[in-house]
Scaffold this motif. Structure first.
Motif, mmCIF file in Angstrom:
data_model
loop_
_atom_site.group_PDB
_atom_site.id
_atom_site.type_symbol
_atom_site.label_atom_id
_atom_site.label_comp_id
_atom_site.label_asym_id
_atom_site.label_seq_id
_atom_site.Cartn_x
_atom_site.Cartn_y
_atom_site.Cartn_z
ATOM 1 N N LEU A 337 -15.113 -2.455 7.532
ATOM 2 C CA LEU A 337 -14.494 -2.930 6.289
ATOM 3 C C LEU A 337 -12.970 -2.894 6.383
ATOM 4 O O LEU A 337 -12.403 -1.982 6.994
ATOM 5 C CB LEU A 337 -14.937 -2.038 5.120
ATOM 6 N N ILE A 338 -12.326 -3.868 5.770
ATOM 7 C CA ILE A 338 -10.868 -3.835 5.625
ATOM 8 C C ILE A 338 -10.574 -2.765 4.572
ATOM 9 O O ILE A 338 -11.290 -2.663 3.570
ATOM 10 C CB ILE A 338 -10.342 -5.200 5.133
ATOM 11 N N THR A 339 -9.527 -1.980 4.796
ATOM 12 C CA THR A 339 -9.229 -0.909 3.827
ATOM 13 C C THR A 339 -7.860 -1.117 3.189
ATOM 14 O O THR A 339 -6.930 -1.606 3.819
ATOM 15 C CB THR A 339 -9.215 0.469 4.523
ATOM 16 N N GLN A 340 -7.778 -0.731 1.935
ATOM 17 C CA GLN A 340 -6.489 -0.760 1.235
ATOM 18 C C GLN A 340 -6.304 0.581 0.524
ATOM 19 O O GLN A 340 -7.274 1.142 -0.012
ATOM 20 C CB GLN A 340 -6.450 -1.890 0.207
ATOM 21 N N ALA A 341 -5.088 1.082 0.548
ATOM 22 C CA ALA A 341 -4.808 2.356 -0.126
ATOM 23 C C ALA A 341 -3.676 2.161 -1.127
ATOM 24 O O ALA A 341 -2.693 1.483 -0.839
ATOM 25 C CB ALA A 341 -4.406 3.412 0.902
ATOM 26 N N PHE A 342 -3.854 2.741 -2.300
ATOM 27 C CA PHE A 342 -2.809 2.719 -3.324
ATOM 28 C C PHE A 342 -2.198 4.110 -3.448
ATOM 29 O O PHE A 342 -2.929 5.104 -3.529
ATOM 30 C CB PHE A 342 -3.390 2.349 -4.698
ATOM 31 N N PHE A 343 -0.893 4.163 -3.479
ATOM 32 C CA PHE A 343 -0.185 5.424 -3.725
ATOM 33 C C PHE A 343 0.823 5.220 -4.849
ATOM 34 O O PHE A 343 1.210 4.089 -5.144
ATOM 35 C CB PHE A 343 0.547 5.895 -2.457
ATOM 36 N N ILE A 344 1.235 6.331 -5.457
ATOM 37 C CA ILE A 344 2.245 6.251 -6.521
ATOM 38 C C ILE A 344 3.368 7.232 -6.203
ATOM 39 O O ILE A 344 3.109 8.420 -5.978
ATOM 40 C CB ILE A 344 1.639 6.626 -7.899
ATOM 41 N N VAL A 345 4.583 6.728 -6.187
ATOM 42 C CA VAL A 345 5.738 7.615 -6.022
ATOM 43 C C VAL A 345 6.093 8.191 -7.384
ATOM 44 O O VAL A 345 6.255 7.445 -8.353
ATOM 45 C CB VAL A 345 6.955 6.827 -5.482
ATOM 46 N N GLY A 346 6.165 9.507 -7.466
ATOM 47 C CA GLY A 346 6.515 10.146 -8.740
ATOM 48 C C GLY A 346 5.337 10.219 -9.694
ATOM 49 O O GLY A 346 5.524 10.224 -10.909
ATOM 50 N N SER A 347 4.110 10.284 -9.144
ATOM 51 C CA SER A 347 2.932 10.253 -10.024
ATOM 52 C C SER A 347 2.888 11.462 -10.956
ATOM 53 O O SER A 347 2.214 11.442 -11.975
ATOM 54 C CB SER A 347 1.642 10.171 -9.209
ATOM 55 N N HIS A 348 3.594 12.519 -10.591
ATOM 56 C CA HIS A 348 3.803 13.632 -11.522
ATOM 57 C C HIS A 348 5.290 13.971 -11.476
ATOM 58 O O HIS A 348 5.899 13.945 -10.398
ATOM 59 C CB HIS A 348 2.958 14.852 -11.136
ATOM 60 N N PRO A 349 5.903 14.284 -12.632
ATOM 61 C CA PRO A 349 7.368 14.482 -12.626
ATOM 62 C C PRO A 349 7.845 15.647 -11.771
ATOM 63 O O PRO A 349 9.042 15.753 -11.496
ATOM 64 C CB PRO A 349 7.706 14.703 -14.109
ATOM 65 N N THR A 350 6.928 16.518 -11.322
ATOM 66 C CA THR A 350 7.381 17.642 -10.489
ATOM 67 C C THR A 350 7.325 17.312 -8.997
ATOM 68 O O THR A 350 7.566 18.191 -8.167
ATOM 69 C CB THR A 350 6.516 18.897 -10.732
#
Ligand code: SF4
Length: 473
Positions: A337-350
């Motif tokens: 399977l082709i894979t994709q990953a999502f990330f978030i910068v600053g997902s928590h303020p700490t």
């Protein structure tokens, strides 16, 4: 009653130009309204011209008795600009506003945007129908569950409407209301191919998780409601026979949630000679599941990982472990399977620079085929919004246009970083992965076919434009 439902225009950069999702939610509401005696059109300003002249001439032609929008936080102002055009054309046309932003902030929305008359809170079908029926009979909005409206200079918010228990009772979304030729290719990266005719599909609504940044529960409530496999298959057959779709992007928040149902659906997909892709969670999959999915035409899976730091994962209530992340990517790749990953910068303020390093490390380990890194946006109605407000990083009067994960310049900061630094970190994470020799070699190999060359050249140019040329607003 003649009704127009519209999706407002949205900032589209190099990353999305070729990957606009069809507004299936509006097609579902329109189908429901039409099945109940109304005559509804869907206008999608993400792919159609929204200039004043065009809007005016379309209004002349359609002469709606009721207008409705669905809007995200980042598109609420664009929706209101078009609402102004509608009111200039005819101030007597009532305007509904629905979607995650208005659902989370019904009072504020009506106070801030005077051309919206009534808010549809949460799931749209039944509330929109009640509103249309009341207007047709010249009756007031009072007592319509899940609505908010102005009355004598104050905003009234009615009792919440229970979610629709049996999704099988809804008609299939009416895709014939869209100008389908305006949606080209798949709305998800990595699926090249000139013969790909793709549409989006919801086989369930809602999610049982409580990630602090997520808006899903504001629209669909907490918990998952499933359509029966037969109902889903009926829609797929209609899509294939009526419109020629051969690929389906399953938009469920967690498609693999119930194993027995997944198994049944996969068996049926296999008989339909179709390809598909979906989003899922790393804690809901294993080698056997991926094999089953791959055998039934699944070509790609996407996972929200958000962070490589166990501390941050705990704080954002993601409820996943890094070992599950590693195992899921390994198993998906093994299944082809082709894979994709999502990330978030600053997902928590700490979040600290050490947490960011852990995020970069897990990306290097799992080596997704596609990586998308968003900058944190504290959407109204989420726990993250409240946390950011408590810390004084937002005050609720920010420009809503900035609440765009990909194109906004954050008007907020976190403990360690100001908005511009969050953008720099996002770019740094993306480049430090996409420019590794390993990844460049992977892309080079994919570009050796004609279709691959065309697709990846355009995707790479779009990506570079996004990183280096596009201006964040
Ligand atoms: S981010 Fe995904 S898993 Fe978390 S609550 Fe939202 S839909 Fe559910």
């Amino acid at each position: 009653m003649k009704i127009v439902l519209a999706r407002p225009p949205k900032t589209q950069g190099g990353l999305e130009k070729s990957s606009v999702q069809q507004p299936i939610n509006l097609c579902s509401i329109a189908a429901y309204l039409n099945a109940n005696g109304h005559n509804t059109e869907v206008w999608d300003f993400e792919v159609e011209d929204s200039g004043p002249e065009t809007v005016r001439s379309r209004l002349e032609q359609s002469r709606p008795d009721l207008f409705g929008f669905t809007a995200l936080t980042a598109t609420i102002k664009a929706a209101h600009e078009i609402a102004c055009l509608v009111k200039v054309y005819n101030p007597e046309i009532p305007i509904m506003i629905g979607g995650p932003h208005a659902s989370a902030t019904p009072k504020q929305t009506l106070e801030e945007f005077l051309n919206f008359d009534v808010v549809v809170i949460g799931e749209g079908e039944e509330t929109a129908l009640d509103i249309a029926n009341r207007l047709e009979k010249n009756q007031p909005y009072q007592g319509i569950f899940g609505s908010a409206y102005r009355e004598k200079n104050r905003v009234v918010i009615e009792l919440a409407r229970p979610v629709i228990k049996s999704l099988d009772d809804l008609p299939y979304p009416d895709r014939s209301l869209l100008k389908l030729s305006l949606y080209k290719g798949a709305s998800t990266p990595g699926l090249e191919g000139e013969n790909l005719q793709s549409t989006e599909l919801f086989t369930s609504r809602g999610c049982a998780e409580k990630c602090i940044f997520c808006t899903v529960k504001g629209t669909f409530g907490l918990g998952v409601r499933f359509r029966s496999p037969d109902h889903v298959i009926g829609e797929i057959i209609e899509c294939k026979e009526k419109f020629g779709f051969n690929h389906f992007t399953i938009e469920d928040d967690t498609f693999t949630y119930r194993k027995s149902r997944l198994k049944e659906l996969c068996q049926k997909f296999k008989e339909l000679n179709m390809t598909w892709d979906c989003d899922t969670r790393v804690d809901q999959v294993d080698e056997e599941t991926f094999k089953l999915m791959r055998d039934s035409g699944c070509v790609k899976v996407a996972f929200g990982i958000e962070s490589g730091s166990p501390r941050i994962l705990r704080l954002i209530k993601k409820r996943i472990e890094l070992d599950q992340v590693r195992n899921a990517f390994k198993a998906a790749r093994k299944a082809g399977l082709i894979t994709q990953a999502f990330f978030i910068v600053g997902s928590h303020p700490t979040e600290t620079i050490e947490d960011i390093k852990l995020t970069k490390a897990i990306i290097r380990e799992i080596k997704p085929d596609f990586l998308l890194v968003n900058v944190m946006v504290p959407f109204p109605g989420t726990e993250l919004y409240d946390i950011m407000k408590e810390r004084g990083y937002i005050n609720g009067t920010e420009d809503w246009n900035k609440f765009d994960c990909l194109h906004g310049r954050p008007a907020w900061r976190t403990d360690m970083f100001i908005g511009d630094q969050l953008i720099e970190i996002q770019k740094n994470i993306l480049l430090s992965y996409y420019l590794t020799p390993f990844y460049l070699w992977r892309i080079f190999k994919k570009m050796l076919t004609r279709e691959g060359f065309k697709y990846y050249t355009s995707a790479t140019l779009g990506f570079l434009k996004y990183l280096f040329i596009e201006d964040r607003k």
